[in-house]
Every structure is written in structure tokens, then in C-alpha cells.
Design a protein around this motif. Structure first.
Motif, mmCIF file in Angstrom:
data_model
loop_
_atom_site.group_PDB
_atom_site.id
_atom_site.type_symbol
_atom_site.label_atom_id
_atom_site.label_comp_id
_atom_site.label_asym_id
_atom_site.label_seq_id
_atom_site.Cartn_x
_atom_site.Cartn_y
_atom_site.Cartn_z
ATOM 1 N N SER A 20 19.197 -31.049 -0.896
ATOM 2 C CA SER A 20 18.083 -31.974 -0.631
ATOM 3 C C SER A 20 17.275 -31.410 0.526
ATOM 4 N N GLY A 21 16.165 -30.735 0.209
ATOM 5 C CA GLY A 21 15.404 -30.073 1.259
ATOM 6 C C GLY A 21 14.076 -30.717 1.599
ATOM 7 N N LYS A 22 13.644 -31.673 0.799
ATOM 8 C CA LYS A 22 12.367 -32.329 1.074
ATOM 9 C C LYS A 22 12.569 -33.393 2.144
ATOM 10 N N PHE A 23 11.594 -33.489 3.030
ATOM 11 C CA PHE A 23 11.688 -34.383 4.174
ATOM 12 C C PHE A 23 12.029 -35.812 3.748
ATOM 13 N N ASP A 24 11.305 -36.344 2.752
ATOM 14 C CA ASP A 24 11.544 -37.730 2.321
ATOM 15 C C ASP A 24 12.954 -37.917 1.766
ATOM 16 N N GLU A 25 13.500 -36.904 1.102
ATOM 17 C CA GLU A 25 14.879 -36.982 0.599
ATOM 18 C C GLU A 25 15.870 -37.052 1.756
ATOM 19 N N GLU A 81 14.873 -25.696 13.414
ATOM 20 C CA GLU A 81 14.072 -24.551 12.995
ATOM 21 C C GLU A 81 13.886 -23.574 14.161
ATOM 22 N N ALA A 82 13.615 -24.097 15.354
ATOM 23 C CA ALA A 82 13.428 -23.248 16.534
ATOM 24 C C ALA A 82 14.682 -22.446 16.854
ATOM 25 N N PHE A 83 15.853 -23.030 16.600
ATOM 26 C CA PHE A 83 17.116 -22.336 16.856
ATOM 27 C C PHE A 83 17.555 -21.474 15.675
ATOM 28 N N GLY A 84 16.753 -21.455 14.602
ATOM 29 C CA GLY A 84 17.073 -20.599 13.471
ATOM 30 C C GLY A 84 18.141 -21.132 12.543
ATOM 31 N N VAL A 85 18.405 -22.438 12.592
ATOM 32 C CA VAL A 85 19.414 -23.050 11.723
ATOM 33 C C VAL A 85 18.808 -23.400 10.371
ATOM 34 N N VAL A 86 17.553 -23.832 10.382
ATOM 35 C CA VAL A 86 16.854 -24.158 9.139
ATOM 36 C C VAL A 86 15.557 -23.355 9.053
ATOM 37 N N VAL A 87 15.086 -23.221 7.830
ATOM 38 C CA VAL A 87 13.827 -22.541 7.561
ATOM 39 C C VAL A 87 12.917 -23.539 6.853
ATOM 40 N N LYS A 88 11.684 -23.615 7.305
ATOM 41 C CA LYS A 88 10.687 -24.510 6.709
ATOM 42 C C LYS A 88 9.795 -23.675 5.794
ATOM 43 N N GLU A 89 9.674 -24.100 4.528
ATOM 44 C CA GLU A 89 8.894 -23.350 3.551
ATOM 45 C C GLU A 89 7.890 -24.255 2.850
ATOM 46 N N LYS A 90 6.679 -23.744 2.665
ATOM 47 C CA LYS A 90 5.662 -24.500 1.945
ATOM 48 C C LYS A 90 5.997 -24.443 0.459
ATOM 49 N N GLU A 97 4.008 -26.692 -1.720
ATOM 50 C CA GLU A 97 2.825 -27.227 -2.391
ATOM 51 C C GLU A 97 1.619 -27.015 -1.484
ATOM 52 N N ASP A 98 0.499 -26.623 -2.116
ATOM 53 C CA ASP A 98 -0.716 -26.363 -1.331
ATOM 54 C C ASP A 98 -1.598 -27.594 -1.153
ATOM 55 N N ARG A 99 -1.724 -28.428 -2.209
ATOM 56 C CA ARG A 99 -2.595 -29.601 -2.138
ATOM 57 C C ARG A 99 -1.869 -30.825 -2.623
ATOM 58 N N PRO A 100 -1.542 -31.732 -1.783
ATOM 59 C CA PRO A 100 -1.568 -31.615 -0.327
ATOM 60 C C PRO A 100 -0.469 -30.650 0.134
ATOM 61 N N VAL A 101 -0.648 -30.108 1.331
ATOM 62 C CA VAL A 101 0.333 -29.173 1.867
ATOM 63 C C VAL A 101 1.642 -29.919 2.099
ATOM 64 N N ARG A 102 2.710 -29.403 1.506
ATOM 65 C CA ARG A 102 4.041 -30.004 1.663
ATOM 66 C C ARG A 102 5.058 -28.904 1.922
ATOM 67 N N TYR A 103 6.054 -29.286 2.702
ATOM 68 C CA TYR A 103 7.093 -28.326 3.081
ATOM 69 C C TYR A 103 8.460 -28.869 2.672
ATOM 70 N N GLN A 104 9.386 -27.946 2.537
ATOM 71 C CA GLN A 104 10.784 -28.315 2.360
ATOM 72 C C GLN A 104 11.607 -27.433 3.285
ATOM 73 N N TYR A 105 12.835 -27.819 3.472
ATOM 74 C CA TYR A 105 13.726 -27.103 4.377
ATOM 75 C C TYR A 105 14.888 -26.535 3.588
ATOM 76 N N ARG A 106 15.413 -25.437 4.107
ATOM 77 C CA ARG A 106 16.645 -24.867 3.584
ATOM 78 C C ARG A 106 17.419 -24.306 4.762
ATOM 79 N N LEU A 107 18.700 -24.119 4.557
ATOM 80 C CA LEU A 107 19.519 -23.545 5.620
ATOM 81 C C LEU A 107 19.268 -22.048 5.724
ATOM 82 N N SER A 108 19.211 -21.551 6.931
ATOM 83 C CA SER A 108 19.112 -20.110 7.174
ATOM 84 C C SER A 108 20.521 -19.524 7.038
ATOM 85 N N GLU A 109 20.640 -18.247 7.276
ATOM 86 C CA GLU A 109 21.963 -17.618 7.238
ATOM 87 C C GLU A 109 22.895 -18.280 8.261
#
Length: 159
Positions: A42-47, A67-76, A78-90
Motif C-alpha cells: 500500500s504505497g498511496k498516501f490515502d491508502e 524519505e529524508a533518511f532514505g527509508v522510503v522513496v517517493k515516486e510520481k 500520475e501527471d494530471r493531477p500530480v500524484r505520488y506513491q511511496y515504496r521502501l528503499s533498500e
């Protein structure tokens, strides 16, 4: 009337430890629950909000910190509207075993409603029962079988 002698407070001299440093990054309820959701895909913010119950502003700040500590990665995604999801980094993926060890402990010692304990299964069908083992000999790690090569306190660095 007798005067009570003043006690000097003991100087604080905590042990320097990576556990302390790690807890400053992930040792908070919403961080761990967000990481739990990411391990489930579940990587979408609302989820993440829905499945954790976290206040949106608190969760947004925590994800930004992770994200700043490198635990998660934020990825776009969708472009319109711009939406991001998260995933775990290494480094975030390395938290999987720890998170499920905490879950296992909670199932055994904290939950008082066994009918609601969720059984996690491995892809082979076996019930997930996390164990930590020595990478060399394969023995399960137990209290008393682990030692540290150093015992460094903050005062050791002051000099």
C-alpha cells in the motif's frame, strides 16, 4: 529541624548505540505503521492514511522524514493531477524482518483477542515465524549469546 543534604544528580552518560540512532528515525508509531503498509504494497498516501488511522498532517511529515533518511522513496505515478506513491528503499526493505518480529511479539504477548490475530504466511504456505540466526553458524540468536566489542558512552567522546 535537620537540614537534608542535597543530592547531586547523577551525570547522564548514555551508551552510544545504533538502536538509539535508529529509533530517532523509525521509533514512532506512525513511522512503523507506514512502513508496515509499504511492506504490504500500500504505497498511496490515502491508502496509508486509511490503513493506519494516522492524521494526514502527521503522516505527511513522517513520510517526508523517512524519505529524508532514505527509508522510503517517493515516486510520481500520475501527471494530471500530480500524484505520488511511496515504496521502501533498500534500507527500508531491511526493516521487514524487524517489523514482523515486533508483530510476532505483539501476537504472543500483547494481544488479548486471539480471534483477531492475523496469521501471516510465507509464499511456500508456512506460517511466518521470524527468527534471527547467526549468518555464520546458523544458530538462533538468544539473550546471552550476543556480545558487543565495545562499550562506548557519550563521555568517552568528550575527551
Amino acid at each position: 529541624m535537620y537540614a537534608t543534604p542535597m543530592r547531586k544528580p547523577r551525570p547522564v552518560d548514555p551508551r552510544i548505540c545504533s538502536i538509539d540512532a535508529a529509533l530517532k528515525v523509525i521509533g514512532e508509531k506512525w513511522a512503523l505503521l507506514a512502513i508496515r503498509e509499504l511492506t504490504f504494497g500500500s504505497g498511496k498516501f490515502d491508502e496509508i492514511v486509511k490503513n493506519t488511522g494516522a492524521p494526514r498532517d502527521v503522516l505527511a511529515a513522517k513520510l517526508k522524514s523517512l524519505e529524508a533518511f532514505g527509508v522510503v522513496v517517493k515516486e510520481k505515478y500520475e501527471d494530471r493531477p500530480v500524484r505520488y506513491q511511496y515504496r521502501l528503499s533498500e534500507s527500508g526493505n531491511q526493516l521487514f524482518a524487524i517489523l514482523h518480529a515486533i508483530r510476532d511479539w505483539g501476537d504472543k504477548f500483547v494481544r488479548d483477542d486471539p480471534e483477531n490475530v492475523v496469521v501471516f504466511k510465507h509464499s511456500c504456505g508456512a506460517v511466518l515465524n521470524p527468527k534471527f540466526v547467526c549468518s555464520d553458524c546458523g544458530e538462533e540468536l538468544k539473550i546471552g549469546s550476543v556480545s558487543s566489542e565495545r562499550d562506548l558512552h557519550r563521555s568517552d567522546l568528550a575527551g
